[in-house]
Design a protein around this motif. Structure first.
Motif, PDB file in Angstrom:
ATOM      1  N   ASP A  20       0.803  -1.229   0.000  1.00 25.96           N
ATOM      2  CA  ASP A  20       0.000   0.000   0.000  1.00 25.96           C
ATOM      3  C   ASP A  20       0.831   1.272   0.000  1.00 25.96           C
ATOM      4  N   TYR A  21       2.013   1.214  -0.603  1.00 20.04           N
ATOM      5  CA  TYR A  21       2.875   2.391  -0.765  1.00 20.04           C
ATOM      6  C   TYR A  21       3.496   2.401  -2.144  1.00 20.04           C
ATOM      7  N   ILE A  22       3.848   3.605  -2.607  1.00 25.51           N
ATOM      8  CA  ILE A  22       4.677   3.778  -3.798  1.00 25.51           C
ATOM      9  C   ILE A  22       5.811   4.731  -3.413  1.00 25.51           C
ATOM     10  N   TRP A  23       6.853   4.773  -4.237  1.00 24.84           N
ATOM     11  CA  TRP A  23       7.974   5.679  -3.980  1.00 24.84           C
ATOM     12  C   TRP A  23       7.705   7.033  -4.618  1.00 24.84           C
ATOM     13  N   ASP A  24       8.096   8.089  -3.940  1.00 24.64           N
ATOM     14  CA  ASP A  24       8.022   9.433  -4.480  1.00 24.64           C
ATOM     15  C   ASP A  24       8.931   9.514  -5.710  1.00 24.64           C
ATOM     16  N   GLN A  25       8.552  10.308  -6.693  1.00 26.74           N
ATOM     17  CA  GLN A  25       9.339  10.424  -7.919  1.00 26.74           C
ATOM     18  C   GLN A  25      10.716  11.046  -7.695  1.00 26.74           C
ATOM     19  N   SER A  26      10.924  11.703  -6.572  1.00 22.85           N
ATOM     20  CA  SER A  26      12.212  12.324  -6.293  1.00 22.85           C
ATOM     21  C   SER A  26      13.252  11.329  -5.769  1.00 22.85           C
ATOM     22  N   CYS A  27      12.868  10.073  -5.566  1.00 28.96           N
ATOM     23  CA  CYS A  27      13.817   9.061  -5.087  1.00 28.96           C
ATOM     24  C   CYS A  27      14.962   8.894  -6.088  1.00 28.96           C
ATOM     25  N   MET A  36      18.742   2.487   3.137  1.00 27.60           N
ATOM     26  CA  MET A  36      18.294   1.092   3.250  1.00 27.60           C
ATOM     27  C   MET A  36      19.024   0.426   4.398  1.00 27.60           C
ATOM     28  N   PRO A  37      18.430  -0.393   5.170  1.00 28.11           N
ATOM     29  CA  PRO A  37      17.021  -0.782   5.204  1.00 28.11           C
ATOM     30  C   PRO A  37      16.261  -0.090   6.334  1.00 28.11           C
ATOM     31  N   GLU A  38      16.617   1.112   6.693  1.00 30.95           N
ATOM     32  CA  GLU A  38      16.014   1.852   7.813  1.00 30.95           C
ATOM     33  C   GLU A  38      14.628   2.382   7.449  1.00 30.95           C
ATOM     34  N   LEU A  39      13.585   1.700   7.856  1.00 33.31           N
ATOM     35  CA  LEU A  39      12.223   2.097   7.528  1.00 33.31           C
ATOM     36  C   LEU A  39      11.923   3.530   7.950  1.00 33.31           C
ATOM     37  N   SER A  40      12.392   3.935   9.102  1.00 39.21           N
ATOM     38  CA  SER A  40      12.119   5.296   9.577  1.00 39.21           C
ATOM     39  C   SER A  40      12.691   6.347   8.614  1.00 39.21           C
ATOM     40  N   LYS A  41      13.797   6.066   7.984  1.00 44.04           N
ATOM     41  CA  LYS A  41      14.398   6.989   7.019  1.00 44.04           C
ATOM     42  C   LYS A  41      13.725   6.889   5.655  1.00 44.04           C
ATOM     43  N   LEU A  42      13.275   5.690   5.292  1.00 48.65           N
ATOM     44  CA  LEU A  42      12.628   5.486   3.997  1.00 48.65           C
ATOM     45  C   LEU A  42      11.249   6.143   3.930  1.00 48.65           C
ATOM     46  N   VAL A  44      10.089   8.932   4.572  1.00 47.10           N
ATOM     47  CA  VAL A  44       9.979  10.305   4.083  1.00 47.10           C
ATOM     48  C   VAL A  44       9.679  10.366   2.590  1.00 47.10           C
ATOM     49  N   LYS A  45       9.960   9.300   1.854  1.00 45.35           N
ATOM     50  CA  LYS A  45       9.707   9.287   0.406  1.00 45.35           C
ATOM     51  C   LYS A  45       8.684   8.228   0.005  1.00 45.35           C
ATOM     52  N   MET A  46       7.891   7.759   0.978  1.00 47.56           N
ATOM     53  CA  MET A  46       6.851   6.780   0.687  1.00 47.56           C
ATOM     54  C   MET A  46       5.495   7.481   0.641  1.00 47.56           C
ATOM     55  N   ILE A  47       4.712   7.148  -0.376  1.00 51.55           N
ATOM     56  CA  ILE A  47       3.386   7.728  -0.551  1.00 51.55           C
ATOM     57  C   ILE A  47       2.357   6.608  -0.436  1.00 51.55           C
ATOM     58  N   GLN A  58      19.328  -1.723  -2.180  1.00 49.55           N
ATOM     59  CA  GLN A  58      20.186  -0.554  -2.009  1.00 49.55           C
ATOM     60  C   GLN A  58      20.500   0.146  -3.331  1.00 49.55           C
ATOM     61  N   CYS A  59      20.227  -0.520  -4.451  1.00 55.07           N
ATOM     62  CA  CYS A  59      20.594   0.089  -5.729  1.00 55.07           C
ATOM     63  C   CYS A  59      19.442   0.234  -6.721  1.00 55.07           C
ATOM     64  N   SER A  60      18.285  -0.379  -6.447  1.00 49.92           N
ATOM     65  CA  SER A  60      17.143  -0.319  -7.366  1.00 49.92           C
ATOM     66  C   SER A  60      15.841  -0.208  -6.586  1.00 49.92           C
ATOM     67  N   TRP A  61      14.834   0.331  -7.228  1.00 44.50           N
ATOM     68  CA  TRP A  61      13.533   0.460  -6.583  1.00 44.50           C
ATOM     69  C   TRP A  61      12.454   0.467  -7.656  1.00 44.50           C
ATOM     70  N   ARG A  62      11.281   0.026  -7.262  1.00 47.83           N
ATOM     71  CA  ARG A  62      10.128   0.009  -8.166  1.00 47.83           C
ATOM     72  C   ARG A  62       8.857   0.237  -7.368  1.00 47.83           C
ATOM     73  N   SER A  63       7.916   0.916  -7.989  1.00 47.48           N
ATOM     74  CA  SER A  63       6.561   1.051  -7.450  1.00 47.48           C
ATOM     75  C   SER A  63       5.656   0.294  -8.413  1.00 47.48           C
ATOM     76  N   ILE A  64       4.885  -0.638  -7.871  1.00 44.82           N
ATOM     77  CA  ILE A  64       4.022  -1.469  -8.694  1.00 44.82           C
ATOM     78  C   ILE A  64       2.576  -1.254  -8.257  1.00 44.82           C
ATOM     79  N   ASP A  65       1.721  -0.900  -9.216  1.00 44.31           N
ATOM     80  CA  ASP A  65       0.307  -0.721  -8.875  1.00 44.31           C
ATOM     81  C   ASP A  65      -0.621  -1.531  -9.776  1.00 44.31           C
ATOM     82  N   GLU A  66      -0.043  -2.403 -10.583  1.00 42.76           N
ATOM     83  CA  GLU A  66      -0.820  -3.331 -11.391  1.00 42.76           C
ATOM     84  C   GLU A  66       0.010  -4.592 -11.600  1.00 42.76           C
TER      85      GLU A  66
END
Length: 83
Positions: A20-27, A36-42, A44-47, A58-66
């Motif tokens: 139920d989250y996606i990454w902000d485009q500014s990531c 990574m992997p500090e959830l409290s720090k992450l 700030v850029k989770m929507i 630590q080097c890649s990320w994806r937001s999947i909504d389908e």
């Protein structure tokens, strides 16, 4: 359905997933490399987005909504970490 034991062969980090989250485009690479992997720090850029899922190592990320086949993404180096 997805493997919950994904591991990145590029940075050798476990891939974290957040329902139920996606990454902000500014990531960017440095954001994940430094936080990574500090959830409290992450956070700030989770929507919040119902039905989506945010993945990151630590080097890649994806937001999947389908429904998406991550194996078709040639830039990702994520493999099953075995069960």
């Amino acid at each position: 359905r997805t493997c919950d034991q994904l591991r990145c062969t590029a940075c050798d980090f476990r891939v974290s997933l957040f329902n139920d989250y996606i990454w902000d485009q500014s990531c960017d690479y440095l954001f994940f490399r430094n936080n990574m992997p500090e959830l409290s720090k992450l956070r700030v850029k989770m929507i919040k987005k119902k039905g989506a899922r945010a993945y990151a190592c630590q080097c890649s990320w994806r937001s999947i909504d389908e429904l998406t086949d991550l194996q078709t993404d040639q830039q990702l180096r994520w493999v099953c970490g075995k069960h």
